[in-house]
Design a protein around this motif. Structure first.
Motif, PDB file in Angstrom:
ATOM      1  N   MET A 161       7.025  51.006  24.353  1.00 59.40           N
ATOM      2  CA  MET A 161       7.081  49.652  23.817  1.00 59.40           C
ATOM      3  C   MET A 161       6.470  48.666  24.796  1.00 59.40           C
ATOM      4  SD  MET A 161      10.898  49.830  22.252  1.00 59.40           S
ATOM      5  CE  MET A 161      10.993  48.079  22.054  1.00 59.40           C
ATOM      6  N   ARG A 162       6.658  48.928  26.055  1.00 61.42           N
ATOM      7  CA  ARG A 162       6.114  48.042  27.079  1.00 61.42           C
ATOM      8  C   ARG A 162       4.597  47.976  26.991  1.00 61.42           C
ATOM      9  NH1 ARG A 162       7.541  48.974  33.406  1.00 61.42           N
ATOM     10  NH2 ARG A 162       6.434  47.188  34.232  1.00 61.42           N
ATOM     11  N   ARG A 163       4.003  49.060  26.513  1.00 57.37           N
ATOM     12  CA  ARG A 163       2.548  49.105  26.377  1.00 57.37           C
ATOM     13  C   ARG A 163       2.080  48.568  25.036  1.00 57.37           C
ATOM     14  NH1 ARG A 163       3.846  53.983  28.897  1.00 57.37           N
ATOM     15  NH2 ARG A 163       3.738  55.146  26.963  1.00 57.37           N
ATOM     16  N   GLY A 164       3.009  48.078  24.214  1.00 58.40           N
ATOM     17  CA  GLY A 164       2.616  47.439  22.970  1.00 58.40           C
ATOM     18  C   GLY A 164       2.640  48.330  21.756  1.00 58.40           C
ATOM     19  N   GLY A 165       3.727  49.059  21.554  1.00 58.69           N
ATOM     20  CA  GLY A 165       3.846  49.917  20.382  1.00 58.69           C
ATOM     21  C   GLY A 165       4.190  49.123  19.131  1.00 58.69           C
ATOM     22  N   THR A 166       4.414  49.801  18.036  1.00 53.81           N
ATOM     23  CA  THR A 166       4.735  49.129  16.785  1.00 53.81           C
ATOM     24  C   THR A 166       6.171  48.628  16.792  1.00 53.81           C
ATOM     25  OG1 THR A 166       5.408  51.216  15.788  1.00 53.81           O
ATOM     26  CG2 THR A 166       3.115  50.537  15.474  1.00 53.81           C
ATOM     27  N   GLY A 167       6.400  47.565  16.100  1.00 51.57           N
ATOM     28  CA  GLY A 167       7.736  47.001  15.985  1.00 51.57           C
ATOM     29  C   GLY A 167       8.206  46.288  17.239  1.00 51.57           C
ATOM     30  N   VAL A 168       7.281  46.016  18.139  1.00 50.16           N
ATOM     31  CA  VAL A 168       7.629  45.394  19.408  1.00 50.16           C
ATOM     32  C   VAL A 168       7.419  43.893  19.303  1.00 50.16           C
ATOM     33  CG1 VAL A 168       7.063  45.310  21.859  1.00 50.16           C
ATOM     34  CG2 VAL A 168       6.904  47.446  20.615  1.00 50.16           C
TER      35      VAL A 168
ATOM     36  N   ASN B  63      18.012  41.838  23.727  1.00 51.83           N
ATOM     37  CA  ASN B  63      19.198  42.663  23.576  1.00 51.83           C
ATOM     38  C   ASN B  63      18.706  44.048  23.164  1.00 51.83           C
ATOM     39  OD1 ASN B  63      21.435  44.050  22.610  1.00 51.83           O
ATOM     40  ND2 ASN B  63      22.276  42.284  21.534  1.00 51.83           N
ATOM     41  N   ILE B  64      18.993  45.060  23.942  1.00 54.94           N
ATOM     42  CA  ILE B  64      18.477  46.405  23.664  1.00 54.94           C
ATOM     43  C   ILE B  64      18.911  46.916  22.291  1.00 54.94           C
ATOM     44  CG2 ILE B  64      20.314  47.729  24.744  1.00 54.94           C
ATOM     45  CD1 ILE B  64      18.044  49.561  25.847  1.00 54.94           C
ATOM     46  N   THR B  65      20.068  46.482  21.820  1.00 58.21           N
ATOM     47  CA  THR B  65      20.518  46.958  20.513  1.00 58.21           C
ATOM     48  C   THR B  65      19.726  46.331  19.370  1.00 58.21           C
ATOM     49  OG1 THR B  65      22.253  45.279  20.326  1.00 58.21           O
ATOM     50  CG2 THR B  65      22.855  47.377  21.367  1.00 58.21           C
ATOM     51  N   LYS B  66      18.968  45.294  19.646  1.00 58.05           N
ATOM     52  CA  LYS B  66      18.136  44.661  18.617  1.00 58.05           C
ATOM     53  C   LYS B  66      16.702  45.185  18.648  1.00 58.05           C
ATOM     54  CE  LYS B  66      21.503  41.946  17.460  1.00 58.05           C
ATOM     55  NZ  LYS B  66      22.352  42.323  16.381  1.00 58.05           N
ATOM     56  N   LEU B  67      16.374  45.992  19.652  1.00 62.47           N
ATOM     57  CA  LEU B  67      15.036  46.575  19.744  1.00 62.47           C
ATOM     58  C   LEU B  67      15.015  47.894  18.987  1.00 62.47           C
ATOM     59  CD1 LEU B  67      14.317  45.939  23.528  1.00 62.47           C
ATOM     60  CD2 LEU B  67      13.379  44.694  21.580  1.00 62.47           C
ATOM     61  N   PRO B  68      13.861  48.261  18.445  1.00 57.84           N
ATOM     62  CA  PRO B  68      13.799  49.523  17.710  1.00 57.84           C
ATOM     63  C   PRO B  68      14.091  50.706  18.615  1.00 57.84           C
ATOM     64  CG  PRO B  68      11.611  48.571  17.957  1.00 57.84           C
ATOM     65  CD  PRO B  68      12.583  47.584  18.497  1.00 57.84           C
ATOM     66  N   ARG B  69      14.737  51.727  18.044  1.00 55.67           N
ATOM     67  CA  ARG B  69      14.983  52.957  18.796  1.00 55.67           C
ATOM     68  C   ARG B  69      13.645  53.552  19.189  1.00 55.67           C
ATOM     69  NH1 ARG B  69      19.419  54.763  21.280  1.00 55.67           N
ATOM     70  NH2 ARG B  69      21.255  54.755  19.996  1.00 55.67           N
ATOM     71  N   GLY B  70      13.612  54.239  20.269  1.00 54.04           N
ATOM     72  CA  GLY B  70      12.370  54.835  20.728  1.00 54.04           C
ATOM     73  C   GLY B  70      12.215  54.599  22.203  1.00 54.04           C
ATOM     74  N   ARG B  71      11.097  54.938  22.699  1.00 44.91           N
ATOM     75  CA  ARG B  71      10.866  54.839  24.126  1.00 44.91           C
ATOM     76  C   ARG B  71      10.484  53.418  24.538  1.00 44.91           C
ATOM     77  NH1 ARG B  71      10.478  59.896  26.282  1.00 44.91           N
ATOM     78  NH2 ARG B  71      10.253  61.555  24.779  1.00 44.91           N
ATOM     79  N   LEU B  72      11.306  52.810  25.366  1.00 44.53           N
ATOM     80  CA  LEU B  72      11.001  51.465  25.840  1.00 44.53           C
ATOM     81  C   LEU B  72       9.728  51.455  26.668  1.00 44.53           C
ATOM     82  CD1 LEU B  72      14.504  50.095  26.863  1.00 44.53           C
ATOM     83  CD2 LEU B  72      13.193  49.599  24.827  1.00 44.53           C
ATOM     84  N   ALA B  73       9.452  52.542  27.368  1.00 42.93           N
ATOM     85  CA  ALA B  73       8.232  52.603  28.175  1.00 42.93           C
ATOM     86  C   ALA B  73       7.006  52.475  27.279  1.00 42.93           C
ATOM     87  CB  ALA B  73       8.178  53.901  28.969  1.00 42.93           C
TER      88      ALA B  73
END
Length: 117
Positions: free
Chosen positions: A24-31, A12-22
């Motif tokens: 996040m796809r590469r493995g950012g923090t909070g992912v 659910n996008i609203t449960k993912l941290p704000r920021g760039r999903l692109a």
């Protein structure tokens, strides 16, 4: 699970941290540890048009995550009647939701787009 695709994660996008999903796809923090390109991200229409502090919408984040012009995924708009009024009657404004949906489709020309209700 019911149709044999339990290996595909759903977010659910609203449960993912704000920021760039692109990013996040590469493995950012909070992912989530199992975040990958092989997943489903869903959103409400109101979440699609909501902006963060940098004025970026979740729709814009999804477009970037999908790969923009190189996107080959599927964008499915359920309850698509909620995205009405892209071409409203004279003297009325387009709805933000309709504009966001049309822009996602335009920004991802190779993606498959399904409108259903």
């Amino acid at each position: 699970k019911d149709i044999g695709f339990s290996h595909i994660k759903v977010f659910n996008i609203t449960k993912l941290p704000r920021g760039r999903l692109a990013a996040m796809r590469r493995g950012g923090t909070g992912v989530p540890h199992d975040w990958s390109a092989d997943c489903v991200v869903f959103s409400t229409y109101s979440a699609l048009i909501a902006k963060d502090r940098s004025k970026q919408t979740r729709a814009e984040q999804l477009v970037a995550w999908l790969g923009s012009a190189q996107a080959e995924g599927c964008i499915l708009f359920d309850e698509s009647h909620k995205a009405k009024n892209l071409a409203p009657e004279k003297g009325k404004k387009c709805s933000q939701t309709a504009v966001a949906c049309e822009k996602m489709q335009a920004d991802c020309p190779s993606a498959r787009v399904v409108y259903c209700s």
